[in-house]
Every structure is written in structure tokens, then in C-alpha cells.
Design a protein around this motif. Structure first.
Motif, short mmCIF file in Angstrom:
data_model
loop_
_atom_site.label_atom_id
_atom_site.label_comp_id
_atom_site.label_asym_id
_atom_site.label_seq_id
_atom_site.Cartn_x
_atom_site.Cartn_y
_atom_site.Cartn_z
N GLU A 6 0.86 -1.19 0.00
CA GLU A 6 0.00 0.00 0.00
C GLU A 6 0.89 1.24 0.00
N ARG A 7 0.49 2.24 -0.78
CA ARG A 7 1.29 3.47 -0.88
C ARG A 7 0.41 4.68 -0.63
N LEU A 8 0.97 5.67 0.05
CA LEU A 8 0.26 6.91 0.34
C LEU A 8 0.84 8.02 -0.54
N ILE A 9 -0.06 8.70 -1.27
CA ILE A 9 0.33 9.81 -2.14
C ILE A 9 -0.24 11.09 -1.53
N VAL A 10 0.58 12.13 -1.43
CA VAL A 10 0.13 13.44 -0.93
C VAL A 10 0.42 14.48 -1.99
N CYS A 82 -4.11 10.26 -1.15
CA CYS A 82 -4.71 9.19 -1.95
C CYS A 82 -3.96 7.92 -1.59
N VAL A 83 -4.70 6.86 -1.25
CA VAL A 83 -4.06 5.60 -0.90
C VAL A 83 -4.15 4.65 -2.09
N LEU A 84 -2.99 4.15 -2.51
CA LEU A 84 -2.94 3.15 -3.57
C LEU A 84 -2.93 1.79 -2.90
N PRO A 85 -3.82 0.90 -3.32
CA PRO A 85 -3.96 -0.37 -2.61
C PRO A 85 -2.79 -1.32 -2.80
#
Length: 157
Positions: A6-10, A82-85
Motif C-alpha cells: 500500500e502506498r500513500l500519495i500526498v 490518496c491511498v494506492l492499494p
């Protein structure tokens, strides 16, 4: 294809129609987020801008532009996350001499040929065969020359 955590985009988000995007409306958001980059802490890769399109409306989409950051980072005022699964992603490099629409057409065909299904978020109505499109761009090159970038499409085997 590769597995990803999982990745967090800001960064910033834009919502609009495909026609507005084709006119270049997204370019302003890209410039804005680049100009505000110092406000974002904990970047994983400072030189890589992540663009996430979620096709959540007829003839339009939401486009997130920002950086992958460490978990727990505070989202600056006026920005979004935005969280990428976590999961399996089909990856492809778009070459700058290629037509972007053709690259995506070929990508859809390759995914289908491999018996994969593009992931569709449960909480979002989807209006595109590829509901989530993730592009990894060079911060220095985006908007300055013919685009060359990596595409990641979350898929189900």
C-alpha cells in the motif's frame, strides 16, 4: 507485473471532464503541486511525481498529483491524500515516441490477453475499462518534453 505494498500519495487533486483534461487543465495542478513541493514531508522519491487517475464519473475523472510519502505524514493545508492499494500491478513503460492513447489501448489488450481484470474500487462507480491509472513521471521532465513514464494498473489475477 509486480506486487506492491500500500502506498500513500500526498499532493493536489483535480476533478473534471476528459475534454477539460485534453485542453490542459491538469497541467495547472501539476505546476501548483510542484511549486508547493517543499510543504510535503517524508517523500519516498523526490524526483518521481505520481499521477493517479480514478475514472469515477461519466466522461470525467479525479486526478491526484503528488509524491509517495512515508505513512503517518501530515497532509499540508489545501492538499489531499490518496491511498494506492496493496496488490498486483501490471506495469508498462510509455515511450516518448509513442501515442499515449495507443499505449493505453495496447495496455488494455495485454491485460486482457493475460487473463487479468483491472481492479475496480468497491466504493467508486467506474466509467472506464481501466478504472485506476497510475503514472510515475520524472519531476524534472513532466510538462517540459515528450512524456516518457511508467504506468501501473492494479489488477486481479
Amino acid at each position: 507485473m509486480r506486487g506492491m505494498k500500500e502506498r500513500l500519495i500526498v499532493g493536489l487533486a483535480w476533478e473534471g471532464t476528459i475534454a477539460e483534461a485534453e485542453k490542459g487543465d491538469i497541467h495547472r495542478v501539476i505546476e501548483d503541486v510542484k511549486n508547493r513541493s517543499e510543504e510535503i514531508d517524508g517523500k519516498i522519491n523526490e524526483s518521481e511525481l505520481v499521477c493517479v487517475s480514478i475514472h469515477d464519473r461519466p466522461n470525467g475523472f479525479t486526478h491526484h498529483v503528488g509524491w509517495e510519502v512515508e505513512t503517518g505524514i501530515k497532509v499540508p493545508t489545501g492538499m489531499v491524500s490518496c491511498v494506492l492499494p496493496e496488490g498486483t500491478y501490471f506495469t508498462l513503460m510509455h515511450q516518448k515516441e509513442e501515442n499515449i492513447a495507443k499505449t493505453y489501448t495496447n495496455l488494455k489488450q495485454e491485460i486482457q490477453n493475460k487473463g487479468l481484470t483491472p481492479l475496480k474500487p468497491e466504493q467508486v462507480d467506474s466509467f472506464d475499462e481501466l478504472p485506476i491509472k497510475i503514472e510515475l513521471h520524472s519531476v524534472e521532465k513532466i510538462l517540459k518534453e515528450e512524456p516518457e513514464f511508467q504506468i501501473h494498473i492494479p489488477v486481479i489475477k
